[in-house]
Scaffold this motif. Structure first.
Motif, PDB file in Angstrom:
ATOM      1  N   TYR A 152       0.800  -1.324  -0.115  1.00 46.02           N
ATOM      2  CA  TYR A 152      -0.100  -0.169  -0.281  1.00 46.02           C
ATOM      3  C   TYR A 152       1.010   1.307   0.192  1.00 46.02           C
ATOM      4  N   ALA A 153       2.112   1.288   0.685  1.00 47.94           N
ATOM      5  CA  ALA A 153       3.153   2.409   0.354  1.00 47.94           C
ATOM      6  C   ALA A 153       3.235   2.638  -0.893  1.00 47.94           C
ATOM      7  N   GLY A 154       3.629   1.400  -1.736  1.00 49.59           N
ATOM      8  CA  GLY A 154       4.072   1.596  -3.257  1.00 49.59           C
ATOM      9  C   GLY A 154       2.697   2.154  -4.010  1.00 49.59           C
ATOM     10  N   GLU A 155       1.486   1.716  -3.740  1.00 53.02           N
ATOM     11  CA  GLU A 155       0.678   2.094  -3.944  1.00 53.02           C
ATOM     12  C   GLU A 155       0.275   3.716  -3.875  1.00 53.02           C
ATOM     13  N   LEU A 156       0.412   4.114  -2.892  1.00 50.18           N
ATOM     14  CA  LEU A 156       0.330   5.494  -2.401  1.00 50.18           C
ATOM     15  C   LEU A 156       1.155   6.357  -3.097  1.00 50.18           C
ATOM     16  N   ARG A 157       2.506   6.081  -3.466  1.00 46.57           N
ATOM     17  CA  ARG A 157       3.457   6.931  -4.044  1.00 46.57           C
ATOM     18  C   ARG A 157       3.193   6.706  -5.589  1.00 46.57           C
ATOM     19  N   ARG A 158       2.551   5.580  -6.089  1.00 42.17           N
ATOM     20  CA  ARG A 158       2.063   5.219  -7.564  1.00 42.17           C
ATOM     21  C   ARG A 158       0.972   6.390  -7.744  1.00 42.17           C
ATOM     22  N   SER A 159      -0.050   6.388  -6.823  1.00 40.20           N
ATOM     23  CA  SER A 159      -1.260   7.106  -7.182  1.00 40.20           C
ATOM     24  C   SER A 159      -0.812   8.653  -7.142  1.00 40.20           C
ATOM     25  N   ILE A 160       0.125   9.199  -6.575  1.00 45.27           N
ATOM     26  CA  ILE A 160       0.615  10.434  -6.440  1.00 45.27           C
ATOM     27  C   ILE A 160       1.181  10.789  -7.839  1.00 45.27           C
ATOM     28  N   LEU A 185      -6.062  11.052  -7.259  1.00 39.23           N
ATOM     29  CA  LEU A 185      -5.971  11.686  -5.923  1.00 39.23           C
ATOM     30  C   LEU A 185      -6.735  11.181  -4.687  1.00 39.23           C
ATOM     31  N   ALA A 186      -7.985  10.856  -5.026  1.00 37.33           N
ATOM     32  CA  ALA A 186      -8.729  10.158  -4.100  1.00 37.33           C
ATOM     33  C   ALA A 186      -8.314   8.822  -3.663  1.00 37.33           C
ATOM     34  N   ARG A 187      -8.013   8.119  -4.453  1.00 32.87           N
ATOM     35  CA  ARG A 187      -7.090   6.922  -3.994  1.00 32.87           C
ATOM     36  C   ARG A 187      -6.087   7.108  -3.224  1.00 32.87           C
ATOM     37  N   ALA A 188      -5.119   8.061  -3.548  1.00 32.53           N
ATOM     38  CA  ALA A 188      -4.093   8.561  -2.771  1.00 32.53           C
ATOM     39  C   ALA A 188      -4.554   8.701  -1.260  1.00 32.53           C
ATOM     40  N   ARG A 189      -5.591   9.603  -1.287  1.00 35.18           N
ATOM     41  CA  ARG A 189      -6.127   9.918  -0.001  1.00 35.18           C
ATOM     42  C   ARG A 189      -6.354   8.756   0.805  1.00 35.18           C
ATOM     43  N   GLY A 190      -7.176   7.801   0.259  1.00 34.54           N
ATOM     44  CA  GLY A 190      -7.974   6.680   0.862  1.00 34.54           C
ATOM     45  C   GLY A 190      -6.640   5.808   1.500  1.00 34.54           C
ATOM     46  N   LEU A 191      -5.589   5.799   0.423  1.00 34.52           N
ATOM     47  CA  LEU A 191      -4.416   4.854   0.876  1.00 34.52           C
ATOM     48  C   LEU A 191      -3.570   5.552   1.987  1.00 34.52           C
ATOM     49  N   HIS A 192      -3.575   6.748   2.000  1.00 37.75           N
ATOM     50  CA  HIS A 192      -3.133   7.665   3.185  1.00 37.75           C
ATOM     51  C   HIS A 192      -3.626   7.251   4.511  1.00 37.75           C
ATOM     52  N   TYR A 193      -5.048   7.336   4.431  1.00 41.89           N
ATOM     53  CA  TYR A 193      -5.725   7.005   5.819  1.00 41.89           C
ATOM     54  C   TYR A 193      -5.414   5.687   6.301  1.00 41.89           C
ATOM     55  N   LEU A 194      -5.240   4.700   5.286  1.00 45.62           N
ATOM     56  CA  LEU A 194      -5.214   3.340   5.701  1.00 45.62           C
ATOM     57  C   LEU A 194      -3.628   3.275   6.350  1.00 45.62           C
ATOM     58  N   LEU A 195      -2.811   4.033   5.975  1.00 44.24           N
ATOM     59  CA  LEU A 195      -1.083   4.139   6.283  1.00 44.24           C
ATOM     60  C   LEU A 195      -1.022   5.148   7.418  1.00 44.24           C
TER      61      LEU A 195
END
Length: 777
Positions: free
Chosen positions: A188-196, A215-225
């Motif tokens: 999920y950290a890799g997916e966060l960077r990828r989304s940005i 951007l919404a996906r990045a925010r959702g993954l950030h909440y998870l992490l």
């Protein structure tokens, strides 16, 4: 008595009710397949917004929204309420937002709501998995673990393996929890960077809908992490990341990119866990691999500031992005080991991105890649060379990515990812696999393209845009074949195995060329063409063979040292060479059929006698260039691929058995040629020409099939599987008979033409032959 009995029953029922009341509630079944169905269905609905609105479309959309609500309310909500109650409200609210955006025909808001739905489902499943493991509910944890994302850049299977070991009671749940948590956080950290990164790319391209989703996906993954980010990089920096993500949704487009760029920098050193030595080594190898591939693909895709091959240009950018993701995974470890190398690699990746975007200097990309690989090698004491193992490790993730982008309706990107996966298979895997397991190699190659009539492959399904069930099935089959290929290639070859595989290569690749040459030489000798002299057959034949052998090694050396030949270019070279050789062979075969009739033979003798009288030399029926060209083509077509196969075999096998197989194969091939040439002395002229003409006819049909197949795998011709023709590896390897209509139709046309030629000459044979008048001295 009856009263006491009934009283006892009442008391028992009461006690059972009390026990049931104090017992913990049973965990609801986790319908994880419905989570994936919800994700797929919502993506399909969003794609409808790109069409013109009408009553039928809105009615269809309404029915699909009801399907999404049913999947959540009737299938998933109870499970989440028990296993991950914090996720219930975010998922439900996001589904409501999704429905509202659809009703307003707002594609951007719908995309953002869809991203929030999925990331909330991921967040709940992640927490429910860990909770179930803490409480010893291994079966529940295994079900929750199915709702997840998978790694794109490395084949992380530790979590799945750990869960399987728990279910088999060979690993304690508390230990599995550590492994699974580390893997999912890393993904999920890799997916966060990828989304940005994707958000910045979509913003620059003006793709507002895709930008909203990323951007919404990045925010959702950030909440998870979020909790992990605080623990790993500290509260101040974590709060700054949270604030920047919140602001990015409300800022004007011109102000968003600097914020996202700052986010990328802030997350560069974030690593959710400390990597194990094995995971770190894998990522280091992959980072070096991707960095090294960038200039290779960029040089093929760009010339003088212009895109020459769009797919290669796309791959250069893709590989750079993958390298950046891996750099993020290694960020904190790399910064701790060598701050200077960390900063330099970050600047190299940024400069590469700028050059690729502007289609700049290819030489600069090469120098940056070499500097980056050297920096990686200096910091980490591991080999950073690529190879088939890295390709095998990356293929399953690419199959998953094909599914992901196809489910999102981006069929063009799915096709690019298919070609990317095929570029890893051929040559890295296919060349090593073909000598050992040719049937498996052919099966995998077909899976990348059209597949079969009963099991379509990636290429056919993507061209037809589905169905998704078929893509899922072929992805599972290709993963299984990849695992099987890994087992074959990882097994150590015995001396006997190396000898037999070496023998098989030469017999399969070289026997065809030797038979063609033998038939041609025998026909020339039988026709009276002398061996020596400028008009003889020996010089053009030997020159063609020697030139082809030299050209095969020269091309092998050039591809390895001087320039890069893409997979599709190599397939085109093989296919085009085979078709040209087939064309020459058809002409030769027609001539052979003509010589099978005495009347033509007598007339030919008369013409040759006249030629001798005039010039003192025998005129070569084929012409020197025709003989040279055929000798060159049939040897060169097999030569380059044979060199590659032996190179791959020698990488895994002892040299002496390989050499022994090569020598024996050469002896057997030469023996076959000797036997054919011996027919010329033992058989009557007519019978000899019929035998050799038949062999050449068969080989010309084989070459046509192989040539058409080469153009199909070079993406220059369509391939349509047929159900009525057998799909056997030996038919494809030795006779060029592939179960695709285009190749079979071409072969049928050639075969029909040869039969018509033979029939026409048979009718001529029935006519009386008139002796030609020979000129007087």
């Amino acid at each position: 008595m009856n009263i006491r009995r009934y009283s006892a029953i009442v008391i028992a029922i009461t006690l059972l009710a009390l026990v049931a009341g104090f017992a913990p509630p049973a965990a609801a079944e986790v319908p994880w397949h419905d989570a994936e169905a919800l994700r797929s269905e919502s993506a399909s609905i969003q794609r409808l917004l790109f069409r013109a609105s009408d009553e039928n479309l809105r009615r269809d959309m309404s029915a699909r929204i009801d399907r999404v609500r049913h999947l959540w309310k009737d299938r998933l909500e109870d499970a989440y309420r028990l296993g991950a109650p914090d996720a219930v409200a975010p998922v439900g609210d996001s589904i409501d937002d999704f429905a509202t955006a659809l009703a307003e025909w707002n594609a951007g808001e719908a995309a953002a709501a869809r991203a929030r739905i999925w990331t909330a489902l991921l967040d709940g499943a992640f927490k429910a998995t860990l909770t179930a493991l803490d409480e010893g509910r291994s079966n529940d944890a295994a079900q929750w673990l199915n709702i997840r994302e998978y790694a794109r850049t490395s084949r992380d299977t530790a979590g799945s393996i750990a869960m399987r070991e728990v279910l088999d009671q060979r690993l304690a749940p508390v230990r599995a929890r550590e492994v699974i948590r580390a893997e999912l956080l890393g993904v999920y950290a890799g997916e966060l960077r990828r989304s940005i990164t994707e958000a910045r790319s979509h913003l620059a391209s003006g793709y507002q809908v895709q930008f909203s989703y990323a951007l919404a996906r990045a925010r959702g993954l950030h909440y998870l992490l979020s909790e992990n980010i605080v623990a790993r990089i500290g509260r101040p920096q974590a709060d700054a990341i949270k604030t920047a993500l919140a602001e990015a949704e409300s800022l004007a487009p011109t102000a968003v990119d600097p914020v996202l760029a700052k986010l990328e920098t802030s997350l560069a050193t974030y690593s959710p866990t400390s990597l194990s030595p094995e995971d770190r080594e894998r990522r280091v190898r992959l980072l070096s691999r991707f960095v090294g591939l960038v200039p290779v693909e960029y040089e093929k895709g760009v010339r003088d500031g212009q895109v020459t091959i769009p797919f290669e240009y796309f791959e250069a950018g893709l590989f750079r992005d993958r390298a950046e993701m891996l750099f993020g995974d290694l960020g904190s470890d790399l910064a701790a080991r060598s701050p200077q190398s960390f900063e330099r690699l970050a600047s190299i990746l940024a400069e590469m991105k700028m050059i690729i975007a502007s289609k700049g200097d290819e030489e600069r990309v090469w120098s940056l890649a070499e500097e980056a690989k050297q920096a990686i090698s200096d910091v980490y004491d591991v080999s950073t060379e690529g190879g088939y193992k890295l390709s095998l490790s990356m293929l399953p993730d690419l199959f998953d990515e094909i599914l992901l982008v196809a489910q999102a309706g981006d069929w063009e990107e799915a096709e690019l990812k298919r070609l990317e996966a095929y570029a890893l298979f051929d040559p890295d895997i296919e060349q090593r696999l073909m000598p050992r397991a040719p049937a498996l190699a052919l099966k995998m190659e077909a899976g990348f393209w059209e597949g079969s009539a009963f099991e379509p492959g990636f290429g056919r399904l993507i061209a037809d845009k589905g169905p998704e069930e078929g893509l899922t099935q072929v992805a599972a089959q290709m993963k299984a074949s990849t695992a099987q290929a890994g087992q074959v290639l990882d097994s150590r070859l015995s001396s006997i195995g190396a000898f037999l595989q070496s023998l098989a290569i030469l017999m399969r690749e070289g026997l065809e060329a030797v038979l063609v040459l033998a038939c041609m030489i025998g026909a020339l000798k039988a026709s009276g063409t002398p061996a020596g002299g400028m008009q003889g057959w020996r010089l053009p034949v030997s020159s063609g063979v020697v030139t082809a052998v030299v050209a095969s090694f020269a091309l092998w050396l050039a591809v390895g040292q001087l320039f890069a030949m893409s997979t599709l270019q190599r397939e085109f070279l093989e296919g085009a060479t085979a078709l040209i050789a087939a064309g020459v062979l058809v002409y030769v075969t027609h001539w052979m059929f003509r010589k099978a009739h005495v009347g033509d033979w007598v007339a030919e003798i008369g013409r040759r006698t006249s030629a001798v009288t005039r010039s003192g030399q025998i005129t070569n029926m084929f012409g020197g260039l025709t003989v040279f060209g055929l000798a060159f083509l049939v040897v060169f077509r097999e030569g380059f691929e044979t060199v590659l196969f032996y190179e791959a075999l020698l990488a895994d096998a002892p040299a002496m058995p390989v050499l022994g197989g090569l020598v024996l194969g050469a002896v057997l091939a030469m023996t076959s040629a000797y036997l054919i040439l011996g027919l010329e002395k033992r058989l009557p002229v007519t019978a000899f020409f019929r035998v050799t003409g038949g062999l050449l006819a068969l080989m010309s049909i084989t070459l046509v099939g192989s040539g058409i197949r080469g153009l199909q795998t070079a993406a220059l011709m369509p391939a349509t599987p047929v159900p009525w023709f057998p799909d056997h590896a030996w038919l494809q390897l030795y006779l060029g008979l592939y179960p695709v209509s285009e190749a079979l139709l071409s072969q049928a046309i050639v075969a029909g033409g040869l039969l018509l030629s033979a029939g026409w000459l048979l009718r001529r044979r029935a006519k009386p032959v008139s002796q030609p008048e020979l000129p007087l001295g």
